[in-house]
Design an enzyme around this catalytic site. Structure first.
Site, short mmCIF file in Angstrom:
data_model
loop_
_atom_site.label_atom_id
_atom_site.label_comp_id
_atom_site.label_asym_id
_atom_site.label_seq_id
_atom_site.Cartn_x
_atom_site.Cartn_y
_atom_site.Cartn_z
N HIS A 59 0.82 -1.20 -0.06
CA HIS A 59 0.08 0.09 0.01
C HIS A 59 0.90 1.28 -0.03
O HIS A 59 1.68 1.48 0.89
CB HIS A 59 -1.00 0.09 1.31
CG HIS A 59 -2.09 -0.67 1.05
ND1 HIS A 59 -3.26 -0.44 1.78
CD2 HIS A 59 -2.40 -1.99 0.25
CE1 HIS A 59 -4.08 -1.70 1.51
NE2 HIS A 59 -3.57 -2.48 0.34
N TYR B 221 4.01 6.44 10.10
CA TYR B 221 3.17 5.27 9.66
C TYR B 221 3.79 4.19 9.10
O TYR B 221 3.87 2.88 9.39
CB TYR B 221 2.06 5.74 8.60
CG TYR B 221 0.98 4.88 8.40
CD1 TYR B 221 -0.32 4.90 9.37
CD2 TYR B 221 0.81 3.58 7.63
CE1 TYR B 221 -1.36 4.10 9.19
CE2 TYR B 221 -0.05 2.76 7.66
CZ TYR B 221 -1.11 2.90 8.58
OH TYR B 221 -2.22 2.02 8.39
N TYR C 117 -9.37 5.57 7.24
CA TYR C 117 -9.54 6.03 8.71
C TYR C 117 -10.47 7.13 8.64
O TYR C 117 -10.12 8.23 8.03
CB TYR C 117 -7.97 6.51 9.25
CG TYR C 117 -6.99 5.32 9.42
CD1 TYR C 117 -6.94 4.91 10.71
CD2 TYR C 117 -5.99 5.03 8.20
CE1 TYR C 117 -6.22 3.76 10.79
CE2 TYR C 117 -5.00 4.06 8.56
CZ TYR C 117 -5.05 3.43 9.86
OH TYR C 117 -4.10 2.48 10.06
N LYS D 192 0.72 0.01 14.95
CA LYS D 192 2.27 -0.03 15.51
C LYS D 192 2.29 -1.24 16.50
O LYS D 192 3.26 -1.55 16.50
CB LYS D 192 2.28 1.35 16.37
CG LYS D 192 2.59 2.44 15.37
CD LYS D 192 4.08 2.47 14.49
CE LYS D 192 3.78 3.15 13.06
NZ LYS D 192 3.73 2.37 11.90
#
Ligand code: RFL
Ligand code: PHB
Length: 389
Positions: free
Chosen positions: A72, A384, A200, A296
């Site tokens: 991605h 990220y 999100y 995470k």
């Protein structure tokens, strides 16, 4: 029984460490409280940083991940009907990989078994002794039979509810915690993902996340009350609520279907310091928890494994203790940054029960800044995809 490294916990941290050590000729025994099927039945993480992928490569376990994982190059963030994209590759040169924790764990189990690795399941009453000496040992039971494992080092990879962290005396251990006043209700369904990247979503009705495992397996989450239970949510109610929280254009495309898994996870930020005590080292959820916004958890477990694995390799190769002695400091320095990112992203995206009109305006201003400011997008993208080890 005697080994070099006793590993408590056969989740992703313990298995990855064990397999990496094996590749370097270092012996370990993994002690797991549950059965293999139980561990494989847990639906958890879905997004891997490149650092994780590299460790799987070093462990010789990345073939299926490369064949079946999805790269991605960015993610979508929405608020109300507004949606924008953060391009990871443009800002950092690095994508993330969508490949489920279940698959990672399966690949690691297969590798350990193929190498005749020592794994004990259904272990009970694990107690770690003499971790502050040069000769620690672990006592435990299997089917009511007492066993003892002597070792040079103990790796505590036994998750948040394990025994390893509790072994560190209270006058040495300091814990930092933040609980969030909501949970995530997650649904897995055999339907095509609504978007080819993650969404999100911040909405008036609460947070939502559209994720996936593969082209016909979707993973969706909605923020829910901590007093809810999965049975309170019919599939129909879940889909309806999800549709109301994502932009209309996406909601109109959403393909719904029966859920094949439904569960609620509370959200927590937690860190224990130090992450080592004598010859006991904590890795992964045993030492820290992040709220899942930002993906995470598993990735911070991997960076701990990286530091510990290199420290142990140095020790066994040429007797150097520097890596061993600085493990906690190195691991924590990265952990706190991942904690900050996960806390920030959670605060940005959720509805809080005591949120004022002012707080809501601050969220929107923060989102609009992120939408329009390159530096803000770059900071988000760097965090990220994962800060360097
Ligand atoms: P685990 O996976 O909890 O494994 C610990 C193992 O230790 C065993 N155990 C014991 N064994 C022997 N004796 C004892 N006394 C023991 N006590 C416990 C347990 O049975 C278990 O098998 O910890 P580990 O290996 O550190 O791995 C951590 C990850 O599982 C966790 O951080 C992630 O799943 C978090 N997470 C995510 N992380 C990401 O990086 N990306 C994501 O997209 C992501 N999404 C998520 C998540 C976690 C979630 N939940 C449910 C908490 C999404 C969700 C919903
Ligand atoms: C998931 O696919 O389970 C997932 C993805 C991203 C997150 C959390 C969970 O931030």
């Amino acid at each position: 029984m005697k080994t070099q490294v006793a590993i408590i916990g056969g989740g992703p941290s313990g298995l990855l460490l064990s397999q990496l050590l094996h590749v370097q000729g270092i012996q370990s025994v993994v002690l797991e409280r549950k059965t293999k099927d139980y561990v494989l039945g847990r639906i958890r993480a879905g997004v891997l940083e490149q650092g994780f992928v590299r460790l799987m490569e070093e462990a010789g376990c990345a073939d299926r991940l490369h064949a079946e994982g999805f790269q991605h190059e960015g993610t979508h963030v929405s608020y109300g009907d507004e949606m924008f994209r953060i391009d990871f590759v443009e800002h950092t040169g690095t994508p993330v990989v969508v490949y489920g924790q279940t698959e990672v764990t399966r690949d690691l189990y297969e590798a350990r078994e193929a190498a005749d690795g020592k794994l004990e399941f259904n272990v009970e009453n694990v107690v770690i002794y003499d971790a502050e000496t040069g000769a620690p040992y672990v006592e435990y039971e299997v089917d009511g039979e007492a066993r003892r494992l002597e070792c040079d080092f103990v790796a505590g990879c036994d998750g948040f509810h394990g025994v390893s962290r509790q072994t560190i005396p209270l006058d040495v251990r300091r814990e930092y915690e933040k609980l969030y006043p909501f949970g995530w209700l997650g649904v897995l369904s055999e339907t095509p993902p609504v978007n080819h990247e993650l969404i999100y979503a911040n909405s008036e009705r609460g947070f939502a996340l559209c994720s996936m495992r593969n082209a016909n397996l979707s993973r969706y989450y909605i923020q829910c009350s901590l007093s809810d239970s999965p049975e309170d949510w019919t599939d129909e109610a879940f889909w309806q609520e999800l549709k109301r929280r994502i932009p209309k254009e996406e909601a109109d495309k959403l393909v719904t279907g029966p859920s094949i898994e439904k569960s609620i996870a509370p959200l927590r930020s937690f860190v224990t310091e130090p992450m080592q005590w004598g010859r006991l080292f904590l890795c992964g959820d045993a030492a820290h928890i992040v709220p899942p916004t930002g993906a995470k958890g598993l990735n911070t477990a991997a960076s701990d494994v990286h530091y510990l694995y290199h420290a142990l390799c140095d020790y066994y190769r040429d007797g150097t203790e520097e890596g061993i002695n600085t493990y906690s400091q190195k691991a924590l320095s990265r952990i706190w940054k991942a904690e900050r990112f996960s806390w920030w992203f959670s605060s940005l995206m959720h509805r809080y029960p005591d949120q004022s009109e002012f707080d809501l305006k601050m969220q929107i201003a923060d989102l609009e800044f992120l939408r329009s400011n390159r530096a803000a997008q770059q900071a988000m993208a760097e965090n990220y995809v994962g800060l360097p080890y």
